[in-house]
Design a protein around this motif. Structure first.
Motif, short mmCIF file in Angstrom:
data_model
loop_
_atom_site.label_atom_id
_atom_site.label_comp_id
_atom_site.label_asym_id
_atom_site.label_seq_id
_atom_site.Cartn_x
_atom_site.Cartn_y
_atom_site.Cartn_z
N MET A 77 -44.76 -31.18 19.24
CA MET A 77 -44.40 -31.85 18.00
C MET A 77 -43.52 -30.91 17.18
SD MET A 77 -45.17 -34.74 16.26
CE MET A 77 -46.77 -35.33 16.75
N ILE A 78 -42.40 -31.45 16.68
CA ILE A 78 -41.51 -30.67 15.82
C ILE A 78 -41.13 -31.51 14.60
CG2 ILE A 78 -40.51 -29.38 17.77
CD1 ILE A 78 -37.89 -31.05 17.20
N ALA A 79 -40.61 -30.83 13.59
CA ALA A 79 -40.06 -31.52 12.42
C ALA A 79 -38.68 -30.94 12.15
CB ALA A 79 -40.97 -31.31 11.21
N LYS A 80 -37.79 -31.80 11.66
CA LYS A 80 -36.43 -31.38 11.35
C LYS A 80 -35.99 -31.97 10.03
CE LYS A 80 -34.04 -29.94 15.40
NZ LYS A 80 -32.79 -30.01 16.14
N ARG A 81 -35.12 -31.24 9.39
CA ARG A 81 -34.43 -31.71 8.18
C ARG A 81 -32.97 -31.86 8.57
NH1 ARG A 81 -31.65 -28.80 3.73
NH2 ARG A 81 -31.74 -30.17 1.90
N ALA A 82 -32.39 -33.01 8.28
CA ALA A 82 -30.98 -33.24 8.60
C ALA A 82 -30.26 -33.69 7.33
CB ALA A 82 -30.84 -34.31 9.67
N ILE A 83 -29.05 -33.19 7.16
CA ILE A 83 -28.17 -33.59 6.06
C ILE A 83 -26.95 -34.26 6.67
CG2 ILE A 83 -26.74 -32.82 4.12
CD1 ILE A 83 -29.69 -32.39 3.56
N PHE A 84 -26.65 -35.46 6.19
CA PHE A 84 -25.50 -36.21 6.67
C PHE A 84 -24.43 -36.22 5.58
CE2 PHE A 84 -29.22 -37.87 8.78
CZ PHE A 84 -28.83 -37.91 10.11
N GLU A 85 -23.20 -35.86 5.96
CA GLU A 85 -22.08 -35.89 5.04
C GLU A 85 -21.09 -36.94 5.50
OE1 GLU A 85 -21.87 -31.16 3.82
OE2 GLU A 85 -20.46 -31.94 5.29
N GLY A 86 -20.32 -37.45 4.55
CA GLY A 86 -19.32 -38.46 4.86
C GLY A 86 -19.49 -39.64 3.92
N ARG A 87 -19.15 -40.82 4.40
CA ARG A 87 -19.34 -42.03 3.59
C ARG A 87 -20.72 -42.59 3.91
NH1 ARG A 87 -16.43 -46.93 4.80
NH2 ARG A 87 -17.27 -48.40 3.30
N VAL A 88 -21.73 -41.93 3.36
CA VAL A 88 -23.11 -42.26 3.73
C VAL A 88 -23.94 -42.81 2.57
CG1 VAL A 88 -23.20 -40.68 5.70
CG2 VAL A 88 -23.77 -39.82 3.43
N GLN A 89 -23.32 -43.00 1.41
CA GLN A 89 -24.03 -43.63 0.30
C GLN A 89 -23.29 -44.91 -0.08
OE1 GLN A 89 -25.14 -41.22 -3.05
NE2 GLN A 89 -26.10 -39.65 -1.78
N GLY A 90 -24.06 -45.93 -0.41
CA GLY A 90 -23.46 -47.20 -0.82
C GLY A 90 -22.98 -48.06 0.33
N VAL A 91 -23.37 -47.71 1.55
CA VAL A 91 -22.93 -48.47 2.73
C VAL A 91 -24.09 -48.95 3.59
CG1 VAL A 91 -20.65 -47.36 2.85
CG2 VAL A 91 -22.58 -46.32 4.05
N GLY A 92 -25.32 -48.82 3.09
CA GLY A 92 -26.49 -49.24 3.86
C GLY A 92 -26.96 -48.23 4.89
N PHE A 93 -26.53 -46.99 4.74
CA PHE A 93 -26.86 -45.94 5.71
C PHE A 93 -28.37 -45.74 5.84
CE2 PHE A 93 -27.52 -41.53 7.04
CZ PHE A 93 -26.69 -41.46 8.14
N ARG A 94 -29.08 -45.60 4.71
CA ARG A 94 -30.52 -45.34 4.77
C ARG A 94 -31.26 -46.50 5.43
NH1 ARG A 94 -32.08 -44.80 -1.08
NH2 ARG A 94 -30.45 -46.35 -1.19
N TYR A 95 -30.83 -47.72 5.12
CA TYR A 95 -31.49 -48.90 5.70
C TYR A 95 -31.23 -48.98 7.21
CZ TYR A 95 -32.17 -49.96 0.85
OH TYR A 95 -32.55 -49.88 -0.47
N ALA A 96 -30.01 -48.63 7.62
CA ALA A 96 -29.68 -48.63 9.05
C ALA A 96 -30.51 -47.59 9.78
CB ALA A 96 -28.19 -48.37 9.24
N VAL A 97 -30.68 -46.41 9.17
CA VAL A 97 -31.47 -45.34 9.78
C VAL A 97 -32.93 -45.77 9.89
CG1 VAL A 97 -32.36 -42.99 9.41
CG2 VAL A 97 -29.92 -43.46 9.15
N LYS A 98 -33.45 -46.41 8.85
CA LYS A 98 -34.84 -46.87 8.88
C LYS A 98 -35.04 -47.89 10.01
CE LYS A 98 -38.61 -48.79 6.34
NZ LYS A 98 -39.05 -49.88 5.58
N GLN A 99 -34.12 -48.83 10.15
CA GLN A 99 -34.20 -49.82 11.23
C GLN A 99 -34.17 -49.14 12.59
OE1 GLN A 99 -35.40 -52.71 9.53
NE2 GLN A 99 -34.44 -53.50 11.35
N LEU A 100 -33.28 -48.18 12.74
CA LEU A 100 -33.13 -47.45 14.00
C LEU A 100 -34.42 -46.68 14.33
CD1 LEU A 100 -30.79 -47.17 15.97
CD2 LEU A 100 -30.11 -45.10 14.76
N ALA A 101 -35.09 -46.16 13.32
CA ALA A 101 -36.32 -45.37 13.52
C ALA A 101 -37.41 -46.22 14.18
CB ALA A 101 -36.81 -44.81 12.20
N MET A 102 -37.36 -47.53 13.99
CA MET A 102 -38.38 -48.40 14.56
C MET A 102 -38.37 -48.34 16.10
SD MET A 102 -37.87 -51.48 11.82
CE MET A 102 -39.02 -52.65 12.51
N GLY A 103 -37.25 -47.95 16.68
CA GLY A 103 -37.15 -47.86 18.13
C GLY A 103 -37.54 -46.50 18.69
N PHE A 104 -37.97 -45.61 17.82
CA PHE A 104 -38.32 -44.25 18.24
C PHE A 104 -39.72 -43.92 17.73
CE2 PHE A 104 -33.77 -44.36 18.38
CZ PHE A 104 -33.44 -43.57 19.47
#
Length: 91
Positions: free
Chosen positions: A1-28
């Motif tokens: 078991m590991i834990a990681k912190r990731a920072i994403f740069e780019g056009r990642v706010q105001g485009v649904g990025f967090r919601y897309a990541v949350k949906q993707l997490a359901m498959g992992f």
């Protein structure tokens, strides 16, 4: 078991990025959270088996619908997360 912190740069706010990541997490098999930071980046902290965590990060950066919005991603190992259930979007 590991834990990681990731920072994403780019056009990642105001485009649904967090919601897309949350949906993707359901498959992992990962737990954690994702949130916007004041300077326009997005922070994610996640925990799981190392191969699941790495595959999840790879999926976000290389294959997700949001991949083209990411300019850079930095990640580092952190202490295991405590009292985290599921994968959530934090305020």
């Amino acid at each position: 078991m590991i834990a990681k912190r990731a920072i994403f740069e780019g056009r990642v706010q105001g485009v649904g990025f967090r919601y897309a990541v949350k949906q993707l997490a359901m498959g992992f098999d990962v737990t954690g959270w994702v949130k916007n930071l004041p300077e326009g980046t997005v922070e994610m902290q996640l925990m799981g088996e190392e191969d699941e965590v790495e595959e999840f990060l790879k999926e976000i950066v290389e294959e997700s619908a949001m991949a083209h919005n990411i300019k850079n991603m930095y990640s580092e190992k952190i202490a295991l997360l405590e009292n985290v259930k599921g994968f959530t979007i934090s305020a």
